[in-house]
Design a protein around this motif. Sequence first.
Motif, mmCIF file in Angstrom:
data_model
loop_
_atom_site.group_PDB
_atom_site.id
_atom_site.type_symbol
_atom_site.label_atom_id
_atom_site.label_comp_id
_atom_site.label_asym_id
_atom_site.label_seq_id
_atom_site.Cartn_x
_atom_site.Cartn_y
_atom_site.Cartn_z
ATOM 1 N N VAL A 136 -15.617 -13.342 -7.526
ATOM 2 C CA VAL A 136 -14.738 -13.487 -7.410
ATOM 3 C C VAL A 136 -13.817 -13.168 -6.073
ATOM 4 C CG1 VAL A 136 -11.688 -12.535 -7.511
ATOM 5 C CG2 VAL A 136 -13.967 -12.413 -9.988
ATOM 6 N N LEU A 137 -14.150 -13.964 -5.003
ATOM 7 C CA LEU A 137 -14.030 -13.680 -4.094
ATOM 8 C C LEU A 137 -12.467 -14.072 -3.783
ATOM 9 C CD1 LEU A 137 -15.429 -17.444 -2.634
ATOM 10 C CD2 LEU A 137 -16.557 -15.116 -3.004
ATOM 11 N N VAL A 138 -11.531 -12.601 -2.857
ATOM 12 C CA VAL A 138 -10.777 -12.031 -2.490
ATOM 13 C C VAL A 138 -10.516 -12.751 -1.132
ATOM 14 C CG1 VAL A 138 -9.342 -10.422 -2.374
ATOM 15 C CG2 VAL A 138 -11.097 -10.021 -3.734
ATOM 16 N N TYR A 139 -8.835 -13.544 -0.760
ATOM 17 C CA TYR A 139 -8.849 -13.753 0.194
ATOM 18 C C TYR A 139 -6.990 -13.050 0.921
ATOM 19 C CZ TYR A 139 -12.428 -17.602 1.540
ATOM 20 O OH TYR A 139 -13.489 -17.897 1.036
ATOM 21 N N LEU A 241 0.408 -13.940 0.549
ATOM 22 C CA LEU A 241 -0.337 -14.395 -0.248
ATOM 23 C C LEU A 241 -1.866 -13.266 -0.348
ATOM 24 C CD1 LEU A 241 0.339 -15.279 -3.325
ATOM 25 C CD2 LEU A 241 -0.719 -17.416 -2.371
ATOM 26 N N VAL A 242 -2.325 -12.749 -2.031
ATOM 27 C CA VAL A 242 -3.589 -12.334 -2.749
ATOM 28 C C VAL A 242 -4.257 -13.950 -3.499
ATOM 29 C CG1 VAL A 242 -5.425 -10.859 -3.049
ATOM 30 C CG2 VAL A 242 -3.018 -10.395 -1.801
ATOM 31 N N ASN A 243 -4.986 -14.089 -2.579
ATOM 32 C CA ASN A 243 -6.005 -15.568 -3.931
ATOM 33 C C ASN A 243 -7.248 -14.604 -4.443
ATOM 34 O OD1 ASN A 243 -4.845 -17.770 -3.600
ATOM 35 N ND2 ASN A 243 -4.642 -17.974 -2.095
ATOM 36 N N TYR A 244 -7.727 -15.206 -5.587
ATOM 37 C CA TYR A 244 -8.643 -13.997 -6.000
ATOM 38 C C TYR A 244 -9.301 -15.780 -6.540
ATOM 39 C CZ TYR A 244 -6.860 -9.843 -6.700
ATOM 40 O OH TYR A 244 -5.793 -8.522 -6.469
ATOM 41 N N LEU A 245 -10.400 -16.221 -6.289
ATOM 42 C CA LEU A 245 -10.770 -17.163 -6.693
ATOM 43 C C LEU A 245 -12.378 -16.670 -7.395
ATOM 44 C CD1 LEU A 245 -9.966 -18.959 -3.078
ATOM 45 C CD2 LEU A 245 -8.802 -19.076 -5.115
ATOM 46 N N LEU A 246 -12.335 -17.691 -8.095
ATOM 47 C CA LEU A 246 -13.446 -17.634 -9.649
ATOM 48 C C LEU A 246 -14.134 -18.874 -9.009
ATOM 49 C CD1 LEU A 246 -10.779 -16.248 -12.548
ATOM 50 C CD2 LEU A 246 -13.540 -15.204 -11.530
ATOM 51 N N LEU A 247 -15.547 -18.435 -8.944
ATOM 52 C CA LEU A 247 -16.679 -19.368 -8.934
ATOM 53 C C LEU A 247 -17.017 -20.221 -9.494
ATOM 54 C CD1 LEU A 247 -18.276 -18.088 -5.941
ATOM 55 C CD2 LEU A 247 -16.074 -19.726 -5.823
ATOM 56 N N GLY A 248 -17.087 -19.749 -10.697
ATOM 57 C CA GLY A 248 -17.003 -20.333 -12.630
ATOM 58 C C GLY A 248 -18.392 -19.987 -12.669
ATOM 59 N N ALA A 249 -18.710 -20.176 -13.983
ATOM 60 C CA ALA A 249 -19.640 -19.297 -14.349
ATOM 61 C C ALA A 249 -20.721 -20.491 -14.871
ATOM 62 C CB ALA A 249 -19.138 -18.752 -16.022
#
Length: 290
Positions: A136-139, A241-249
């Motif tokens: 999970v990337l956090v921006y 804004l905070v974005n949580y980006l899930l990179l896939g599984a």
Amino acid sequence: MSILFQCEYRGGHHVGFGIPAEGDQVTLHRVTERRLREVILAAGDLLDVPAALAGAAPTVRTTLADPDLRLRPPLLPGTGDQALVSGFMGTHKSKPAEFDPPKWFFKGLGSWLRLPGEPLAVPAAPVALIEEPEVVLVYLNDAEGVPRYAGYTFGNDLCDIGLHRRDPGYNPYCKLCDTAIAPWLFLGEPPRTASGRTIIERDGVSAWEGDFDCGGDALHHRIADMTGHLFTYPALRRPGLVNYLLLGADQASFHTGFRIADGDRIRIEVKTHGVELTNRVRFDTATSGV
């Protein structure tokens, strides 16, 4: 590797560093959420963040088991309504000759995130659930709305893959399940390698186990290409804004024929990073009244 975590402790917001072992004493630094954001946005190098935060901040010593201590998802603002959880699909397929943006989905608001130990709520009658261990990337968006990378953690994008396979148009419904997230924010570039093992327990015993790899080297796109394309959309570039980006599984229990049931306990061990997420699945029993 440098790791930061946030918590509420006796009425104040604190940060700590590292991943404390059970029973270990940990030093908490009383730092406001605003100060934390300012330091991250001003950092030329994220590895400088811990020293900048520790500084002259008041400290207290305790353990994670202290009943007055409550961990928080990384950088989750206030009530969580100023944060979005979303992700990419099909990122572990074979590599294309040129960049073709992967499919993207909206998972929910930041307030929908669940920490380890908290139950993951799903609809009352899912077709077939799947656990998805992911980076999970956090921006954190600055005052002009520019997304600033703040680090990464790990999550479980639990969803109803059976509904999606019945009709891909149902994918927005399929994603309406709680998402687990680790409280540890890794202050560095996204990991090239992140691997471990998933254990699903039923009635106190292991019912399914399998390995996974969710690091950048396992993806068929460069992470910078994926995020760079996504942030061309103004809706994700709102100031603060905070974005949580899930990179896939990669493939998981569903692909072997296993079916997750109500009450199952999912344990995701990211062995390369010393992170564990353990959550029990809870089928919803409420009625809509419609």
